[in-house]
Design an enzyme around this catalytic site. Structure first.
Site, PDB file in Angstrom:
ATOM      1  N   HIS A 114       0.943  -1.342   0.068  1.00 52.06           N
ATOM      2  CA  HIS A 114       0.057   0.110   0.016  1.00 52.06           C
ATOM      3  C   HIS A 114       0.885   1.189  -0.225  1.00 52.06           C
ATOM      4  O   HIS A 114       0.713   2.215  -0.739  1.00 52.06           O
ATOM      5  CB  HIS A 114      -0.933   0.015   1.155  1.00 52.06           C
ATOM      6  CG  HIS A 114      -1.900  -1.009   1.117  1.00 52.06           C
ATOM      7  ND1 HIS A 114      -2.069  -1.774   2.469  1.00 52.06           N
ATOM      8  CD2 HIS A 114      -2.908  -1.338   0.629  1.00 52.06           C
ATOM      9  CE1 HIS A 114      -3.178  -2.608   2.264  1.00 52.06           C
ATOM     10  NE2 HIS A 114      -3.626  -2.400   0.989  1.00 52.06           N
TER      11      HIS A 114
ATOM     12  N   ARG B  19      -1.040  -5.938  -8.322  1.00 54.11           N
ATOM     13  CA  ARG B  19      -0.066  -7.026  -7.884  1.00 54.11           C
ATOM     14  C   ARG B  19       0.073  -8.062  -9.229  1.00 54.11           C
ATOM     15  O   ARG B  19       1.135  -8.529  -9.221  1.00 54.11           O
ATOM     16  CB  ARG B  19      -0.303  -7.744  -6.589  1.00 54.11           C
ATOM     17  CG  ARG B  19      -0.219  -6.647  -5.415  1.00 54.11           C
ATOM     18  CD  ARG B  19      -0.826  -7.471  -4.210  1.00 54.11           C
ATOM     19  NE  ARG B  19      -2.128  -7.951  -4.434  1.00 54.11           N
ATOM     20  CZ  ARG B  19      -2.958  -8.354  -3.467  1.00 54.11           C
ATOM     21  NH1 ARG B  19      -2.381  -8.706  -2.308  1.00 54.11           N
ATOM     22  NH2 ARG B  19      -4.133  -8.704  -3.840  1.00 54.11           N
TER      23      ARG B  19
ATOM     24  N   LYS C 128     -18.101  -7.434   7.523  1.00 56.72           N
ATOM     25  CA  LYS C 128     -16.890  -7.946   7.309  1.00 56.72           C
ATOM     26  C   LYS C 128     -16.205  -8.049   8.982  1.00 56.72           C
ATOM     27  O   LYS C 128     -16.220  -7.081   9.670  1.00 56.72           O
ATOM     28  CB  LYS C 128     -16.065  -7.006   6.421  1.00 56.72           C
ATOM     29  CG  LYS C 128     -14.780  -7.772   6.111  1.00 56.72           C
ATOM     30  CD  LYS C 128     -13.992  -6.858   4.843  1.00 56.72           C
ATOM     31  CE  LYS C 128     -12.692  -7.399   4.713  1.00 56.72           C
ATOM     32  NZ  LYS C 128     -12.030  -6.667   3.732  1.00 56.72           N
TER      33      LYS C 128
END
Length: 151
Positions: free
Chosen positions: A17, A90, A41
């Site tokens: 990040h 990524r 979550k």
């Protein structure tokens, strides 16, 4: 003003990040690090702790602001007059996932998504991996900024 939102759960923030955020700084006048809140979550770190990690990591960078939001990211962008989303990639899986979201956000509110590819040596890092290593007592410090590694 070129304002970008970098949304995420940051549970916890990783060096991946940090890499994307720091490389995005020359592109924007301001980057808003926005922690999305999702009541369904389960997080390892509290919202307050995640805010603290971000604030400590970027305490010396005036172009970065830290906040929280709920609801759709594009609605938050519209509310704060941000025309860009900043996202890191990524791998190809990230590209396919982020591309679909980026296209949807553009169609909904004309929010452009700027993608930066993870720097070499950081593409293996994810918050999920960091959490797993932390929960099992492994060495995680090489994957996170100092604000997290002191935990």
């Amino acid at each position: 003003m070129r304002r970008a939102v970098f949304p995420g759960s940051f549970d916890p923030i990783t060096l991946g990040h940090v890499d994307i955020i720091e490389r995005g700084l020359p592109l924007f006048d301001e980057i808003i690090l926005a922690i999305g809140t999702n009541s369904s979550k389960k997080y390892m770190f509290s919202l307050e702790k995640r805010l603290e990690f971000l604030e400590k990591t970027f305490q010396n960078e005036p172009k970065i602001k830290v906040t929280t939001y709920s609801g759709l990211t594009v609605d938050f962008c519209k509310e704060i007059e941000a025309k860009f989303l900043l996202r890191g990639l990524r791998n190809g899986i990230d590209l396919e996932f982020e591309k679909a979201i980026g296209q949807t956000n553009y169609k909904m509110e004309n929010i452009e998504t700027v993608f930066l590819i993870a720097s070499s040596g950081l593409e293996h890092i994810s918050s999920t991996i960091v959490r797993d290593v932390m929960q099992h007592g492994g060495k995680y410090q090489f994957m996170v900024p100092d604000s997290v590694s002191s935990e």
